[in-house]
Design a protein around this motif. Structure first.
Motif, PDB file in Angstrom:
ATOM      1  N   PHE A 151      -5.650   6.420 -13.848  1.00  0.00           N
ATOM      2  CA  PHE A 151      -4.173   6.688 -13.552  1.00  0.00           C
ATOM      3  C   PHE A 151      -3.941   6.001 -12.249  1.00  0.00           C
ATOM      4  N   GLY A 152      -4.867   5.983 -11.426  1.00  0.00           N
ATOM      5  CA  GLY A 152      -4.794   5.149 -10.035  1.00  0.00           C
ATOM      6  C   GLY A 152      -4.206   3.647 -10.297  1.00  0.00           C
ATOM      7  N   LEU A 153      -4.826   3.012 -11.204  1.00  0.00           N
ATOM      8  CA  LEU A 153      -4.460   1.662 -11.691  1.00  0.00           C
ATOM      9  C   LEU A 153      -3.109   1.680 -12.059  1.00  0.00           C
ATOM     10  N   VAL A 154      -2.774   2.582 -12.937  1.00  0.00           N
ATOM     11  CA  VAL A 154      -1.355   2.573 -13.563  1.00  0.00           C
ATOM     12  C   VAL A 154      -0.392   2.725 -12.369  1.00  0.00           C
ATOM     13  N   VAL A 155      -0.641   3.633 -11.571  1.00  0.00           N
ATOM     14  CA  VAL A 155       0.387   4.301 -10.416  1.00  0.00           C
ATOM     15  C   VAL A 155       0.479   2.808  -9.634  1.00  0.00           C
ATOM     16  N   GLY A 166       4.353  11.179  -2.446  1.00  0.00           N
ATOM     17  CA  GLY A 166       3.642  12.148  -3.176  1.00  0.00           C
ATOM     18  C   GLY A 166       2.545  11.607  -4.216  1.00  0.00           C
ATOM     19  N   LEU A 167       2.850  10.565  -4.774  1.00  0.00           N
ATOM     20  CA  LEU A 167       1.833  10.093  -5.771  1.00  0.00           C
ATOM     21  C   LEU A 167       0.599   9.503  -5.127  1.00  0.00           C
ATOM     22  N   LEU A 170      -0.454  10.570  -1.952  1.00  0.00           N
ATOM     23  CA  LEU A 170      -1.307  11.670  -1.639  1.00  0.00           C
ATOM     24  C   LEU A 170      -2.083  12.281  -2.863  1.00  0.00           C
ATOM     25  N   GLN A 171      -1.442  12.367  -4.029  1.00  0.00           N
ATOM     26  CA  GLN A 171      -2.253  13.076  -5.186  1.00  0.00           C
ATOM     27  C   GLN A 171      -3.058  12.204  -5.839  1.00  0.00           C
ATOM     28  N   VAL A 172      -2.940  10.753  -5.743  1.00  0.00           N
ATOM     29  CA  VAL A 172      -4.112  10.039  -6.234  1.00  0.00           C
ATOM     30  C   VAL A 172      -5.169   9.867  -5.304  1.00  0.00           C
ATOM     31  N   SER A 173      -4.902   9.950  -4.031  1.00  0.00           N
ATOM     32  CA  SER A 173      -6.022   9.889  -3.059  1.00  0.00           C
ATOM     33  C   SER A 173      -6.934  11.094  -3.132  1.00  0.00           C
ATOM     34  N   ALA A 174      -6.299  12.479  -3.385  1.00  0.00           N
ATOM     35  CA  ALA A 174      -7.066  13.609  -3.573  1.00  0.00           C
ATOM     36  C   ALA A 174      -7.924  13.367  -5.079  1.00  0.00           C
ATOM     37  N   ILE A 181     -13.778   2.880  -2.155  1.00  0.00           N
ATOM     38  CA  ILE A 181     -12.736   1.900  -1.583  1.00  0.00           C
ATOM     39  C   ILE A 181     -11.307   2.357  -2.071  1.00  0.00           C
ATOM     40  N   ALA A 182     -11.244   2.453  -3.381  1.00  0.00           N
ATOM     41  CA  ALA A 182      -9.710   2.755  -3.942  1.00  0.00           C
ATOM     42  C   ALA A 182      -9.253   3.920  -3.277  1.00  0.00           C
ATOM     43  N   PHE A 183     -10.128   4.982  -2.896  1.00  0.00           N
ATOM     44  CA  PHE A 183      -9.826   6.061  -2.232  1.00  0.00           C
ATOM     45  C   PHE A 183      -9.198   5.955  -0.733  1.00  0.00           C
ATOM     46  N   VAL A 184     -10.151   5.267  -0.026  1.00  0.00           N
ATOM     47  CA  VAL A 184      -9.517   4.774   1.196  1.00  0.00           C
ATOM     48  C   VAL A 184      -8.310   4.049   1.332  1.00  0.00           C
ATOM     49  N   LEU A 185      -8.113   3.001   0.382  1.00  0.00           N
ATOM     50  CA  LEU A 185      -6.949   2.455   0.233  1.00  0.00           C
ATOM     51  C   LEU A 185      -5.748   3.117   0.134  1.00  0.00           C
ATOM     52  N   TYR A 186      -5.750   4.100  -0.983  1.00  0.00           N
ATOM     53  CA  TYR A 186      -4.735   5.129  -1.187  1.00  0.00           C
ATOM     54  C   TYR A 186      -4.534   5.936  -0.140  1.00  0.00           C
ATOM     55  N   THR A 187      -5.511   6.346   0.639  1.00  0.00           N
ATOM     56  CA  THR A 187      -5.235   7.431   1.800  1.00  0.00           C
ATOM     57  C   THR A 187      -4.565   6.455   2.833  1.00  0.00           C
ATOM     58  N   VAL A 188      -4.962   5.249   3.034  1.00  0.00           N
ATOM     59  CA  VAL A 188      -4.104   4.560   4.124  1.00  0.00           C
ATOM     60  C   VAL A 188      -2.671   4.279   3.681  1.00  0.00           C
ATOM     61  N   ASP A 189      -2.509   4.052   2.597  1.00  0.00           N
ATOM     62  CA  ASP A 189      -0.925   3.893   2.022  1.00  0.00           C
ATOM     63  C   ASP A 189      -0.260   5.116   1.940  1.00  0.00           C
ATOM     64  N   ALA A 190      -1.017   6.032   1.679  1.00  0.00           N
ATOM     65  CA  ALA A 190      -0.287   7.588   1.740  1.00  0.00           C
ATOM     66  C   ALA A 190      -0.078   8.019   3.214  1.00  0.00           C
ATOM     67  N   VAL A 191      -0.866   7.578   4.038  1.00  0.00           N
ATOM     68  CA  VAL A 191      -0.626   8.044   5.539  1.00  0.00           C
ATOM     69  C   VAL A 191       0.697   7.162   6.034  1.00  0.00           C
ATOM     70  N   MET A 192       0.590   6.014   5.764  1.00  0.00           N
ATOM     71  CA  MET A 192       1.971   5.085   6.162  1.00  0.00           C
ATOM     72  C   MET A 192       2.996   5.535   5.474  1.00  0.00           C
ATOM     73  N   ALA A 193       3.125   6.112   3.987  1.00  0.00           N
ATOM     74  CA  ALA A 193       4.299   6.571   3.683  1.00  0.00           C
ATOM     75  C   ALA A 193       4.732   7.862   4.292  1.00  0.00           C
ATOM     76  N   LYS A 194       3.883   8.910   4.445  1.00  0.00           N
ATOM     77  CA  LYS A 194       3.961   9.866   5.033  1.00  0.00           C
ATOM     78  C   LYS A 194       4.625  10.007   6.519  1.00  0.00           C
ATOM     79  N   LEU A 195       4.267   8.820   7.307  1.00  0.00           N
ATOM     80  CA  LEU A 195       4.783   8.637   8.631  1.00  0.00           C
ATOM     81  C   LEU A 195       6.294   8.193   8.482  1.00  0.00           C
ATOM     82  N   LYS A 196       6.541   7.939   7.362  1.00  0.00           N
ATOM     83  CA  LYS A 196       8.261   7.615   7.482  1.00  0.00           C
ATOM     84  C   LYS A 196       8.983   9.224   6.966  1.00  0.00           C
TER      85      LYS A 196
END
Length: 304
Positions: A45-49, A80-81, A83-87, A119-134
């Motif tokens: 799912f993370g790869l597809v997203v 949202g995606l 944040l969800q993939v991070s979790a 590592i994938a979790f960390v990358l998704y979390t960084v991207d999620a935080v950047m998206a949420k700050l908007k």
């Protein structure tokens, strides 16, 4: 979106590390452990997203999707995606480290797989935080959508725990009360996913012939009642029947006990999530009714 932008680079890395985490279990053959199947699904799912969002934004199709398909903004969907993939990756990484790393002969492969997942979790979390700050406005990236997703996520791990618990157990050692709990988990699982899709997709929302807010309140009431029954029944019959059945090795017996504990805890966690969701749904419905009927506002304000 430029090919050399940070966001683009993060998407590529997320896809690469999710793919690497998926690679080793796939080459070993078919995964039999329910928790392993869950981890493989998460990495897929993370790869597809990552790939789908990258392609849509690269070819500027995100605006078309936002205009034709989505009720809310593309930024809300992406945030949202992420944040969800991070979790999901956090849960999958923890599960894989606890159950699989150095639990069998191929220890190095499992360690590599777990590192890629982290590592994938960390990358998704960084991207999620950047998206949420908007601060995107919408359903999926805010409390109600994340709460629905949390219910589905907990249900997935709960079903994996229950499935692993019953693996190798003969049919006559599965009491009807425990089967009822499984029915509760299975019945409640797809509805939050369907509600999320209805909130996101214009076409699905247009097919409804009744108010979605009322439907959510009704479903939450039913879900709370069902989970209350499971929260009472599952611990009583599961611990009672734990030592019943064919002989197992100590490790297998201990694993069943851990599955039993996980299912018990997750049942109470999902019950709490549904109670919170019910409260928020009732508040949202009340606010909607209060706005819909201005006469009620006049009466309650004393202006006769």
């Amino acid at each position: 979106m430029g090919i050399c932008s940070l966001s683009c680079f993060l998407k590529i890395l997320k896809g690469v590390f999710c793919g690497l985490a998926l690679l080793i279990p796939m080459f070993r053959g078919k995964m039999a452990n329910p928790f392993g199947i869950w981890c493989e699904f998460v990495w897929t799912f993370g790869l597809v997203v990552a790939v789908v969002i990258f392609l849509l934004e690269m070819f500027l199709c995100d605006k078309i999707v936002e205009l034709i398909v989505l009720k809310h903004s593309w930024a809300d969907l992406v945030c949202g995606l992420y944040l969800q993939v991070s979790a999901m990756l956090l849960v999958a990484s923890l599960i894989y480290c606890i159950i699989f790393v150095c639990g069998r002969l191929a220890c190095l492969g499992d360690i590599f797989c777990a590192i890629c997942s982290i590592i994938a979790f960390v990358l998704y979390t960084v991207d999620a935080v950047m998206a949420k700050l908007k601060c995107p406005s919408g359903y999926l990236s805010n409390l109600r959508g994340l709460l629905r997703f949390a219910e589905s996520l907990v249900a997935c791990v709960l079903l994996a725990s229950v499935t692993d618990y019953f693996m190798g157990v003969e049919k006559h050692h599965k009491p009807a009360a425990m089967v009822w709990c499984i029915v509760v988990y299975v019945v409640c699982f797809p509805v939050p996913v369907l509600i999320i899709l209805i909130h996101l997709i214009k076409l699905l929302g247009g097919l409804l012939c009744f108010a979605l807010d009322r439907l959510e309140v009704i479903f939450n009431i039913v879900a709370v009642a069902l989970y209350v029954s499971a929260a009472i029944i599952w611990p009583i019959f599961a611990y009672k029947n734990y030592n019943v059945g064919p002989a197992h090795t100590n490790r297998k017996h201990d694993r069943r006990f851990h599955d039993l504990n996980a299912a018990t805890v997750l049942t109470y966690v999902n019950l709490a999530l549904y109670v919170v969701d019910l409260i928020l749904s009732v508040i949202a419905l009340y606010k909607l009714s209060y706005i819909t009927f201005p006469a009620r506002r006049i009466l309650t304000s004393g202006k006769y």
